[in-house]
Design a protein around this motif. Structure first.
Motif, mmCIF file in Angstrom:
data_model
loop_
_atom_site.group_PDB
_atom_site.id
_atom_site.type_symbol
_atom_site.label_atom_id
_atom_site.label_comp_id
_atom_site.label_asym_id
_atom_site.label_seq_id
_atom_site.Cartn_x
_atom_site.Cartn_y
_atom_site.Cartn_z
ATOM 1 N N GLU A 14 -51.323 26.757 -49.879
ATOM 2 C CA GLU A 14 -50.210 27.711 -49.899
ATOM 3 C C GLU A 14 -50.294 28.667 -48.716
ATOM 4 O OE1 GLU A 14 -47.101 30.341 -50.676
ATOM 5 O OE2 GLU A 14 -47.436 28.299 -51.408
ATOM 6 N N THR A 17 -49.493 26.782 -45.328
ATOM 7 C CA THR A 17 -48.191 26.140 -45.120
ATOM 8 C C THR A 17 -46.981 27.035 -45.361
ATOM 9 O OG1 THR A 17 -48.194 25.290 -47.400
ATOM 10 C CG2 THR A 17 -49.114 23.868 -45.692
ATOM 11 N N GLU A 18 -47.175 28.181 -46.020
ATOM 12 C CA GLU A 18 -46.028 29.022 -46.373
ATOM 13 C C GLU A 18 -45.255 29.481 -45.150
ATOM 14 O OE1 GLU A 18 -43.150 30.441 -48.223
ATOM 15 O OE2 GLU A 18 -44.782 29.794 -49.522
ATOM 16 N N SER A 24 -44.139 24.621 -47.979
ATOM 17 C CA SER A 24 -45.330 24.908 -48.775
ATOM 18 C C SER A 24 -45.183 24.353 -50.196
ATOM 19 C CB SER A 24 -45.575 26.422 -48.832
ATOM 20 O OG SER A 24 -44.495 27.092 -49.464
#
Length: 266
Positions: A14, A17-18, A24
């Motif tokens: 998380e 990738t957010e 994400s």
């Protein structure tokens, strides 16, 4: 013990990738499927850890948010060429309306590996199109973004309700197609991420309140802290990366990930 391992891994995923245009939510669904970390409690966990990423952006941009909050409370929207709360509100409205109307459909039919893989591919194609279409840039930075552009970016944000499309990928692509620079689109995406993610997370947590039990509190806390720490370390680096790298590189990554997960989980 295995659940704690999964919580740490998903928290890291998380946080990493957010803030990249790679989805994400899509990564959490795919990695959770690979780890066998599924079910109602796992779905709620994936919602809770997003708050860790939200906190990272809130800390990074707190001066801008405080300035906009001050202007909002004073009903001061007269300054020209300045990003304000109205930009944020008009960018949030489209996705909020679509989410409230179709959230049951989205959760029932789109939160699975196959829809995520489709979203990764179609979202990647959108990013390539946005990067290659030449539009006259009218907003070099966030303070130059018009209300019309903010609303248009908000419309593109609706695509992110399909896991795999990516909120930042959709909004940055929308910004480029609407005449903002990639830097302005990336900054604006980060700015609107806090109210959007906070609102969506609170609504999802309310809908999933029956699964928020004290038995899972430690698990949720581990995932939250993991996401927050990784996001704090990654956000500045990734923000600079998004501003400099062409969207085609992120699209290529999405295609590769989609192909790998297709071989692994389909």
């Amino acid at each position: 013990m295995y659940d704690i391992f999964c919580a740490i891994i998903l928290g890291i995923v998380e946080g990493l990738t957010e803030f990249l245009p790679v989805s994400s939510t899509g990564h959490l669904i795919l990695v959770g499927d690979l780890l066998g970390f599924e079910g109602d409690a796992a779905t709620t966990f994936k919602i809770v850890i997003q708050l860790g990423a939200v906190m990272a952006v809130l800390i990074l941009y707190w001066k801008r948010y405080m300035s906009m909050l001050k202007d909002l409370l004073a009903f001061n929207f007269s300054a020209k060429n300045k990003l304000n709360a109205i930009h944020m509100i008009v960018a949030m409205i489209p996705a909020l309306i679509v989410y409230l109307l179709f959230k049951d459909f989205i959760k029932m039919y789109l939160f699975g590996p196959a829809p995520v893989l489709i979203g990764l591919i179609i979202g990647g194609v959108l990013m390539i199109v946005a990067a290659r279409v030449r539009r006259r840039v009218t907003a070099e930075n966030t303070d130059n973004i018009s209300y019309k552009q903010a609303f248009g970016i908000g419309l593109f944000q609706c695509l992110a309700l399909w896991p795999g499309f990516s909120r930042s990928g959709s909004t940055i692509s929308g910004g480029l197609l609407l005449g903002t620079s990639q830097k302005a689109a990336a900054d604006f995406t980060f700015m609107i991420s806090v109210p959007v993610m906070l609102g969506a997370t609170v609504l999802d947590m309310y809908d999933s309140r029956e699964f928020l039990t004290s038995d899972d509190l430690v698990l949720f806390l581990i995932g939250f802290v993991s996401a927050f720490v990784v996001a704090m370390l990654a956000v500045v680096t990734f923000l600079n990366l998004i501003k400099r790298l062409k969207l085609e590189w992120f699209a290529l990554y999405r295609f590769v990930i989609a192909a790998l997960f297709f071989l692994l989980v389909m």
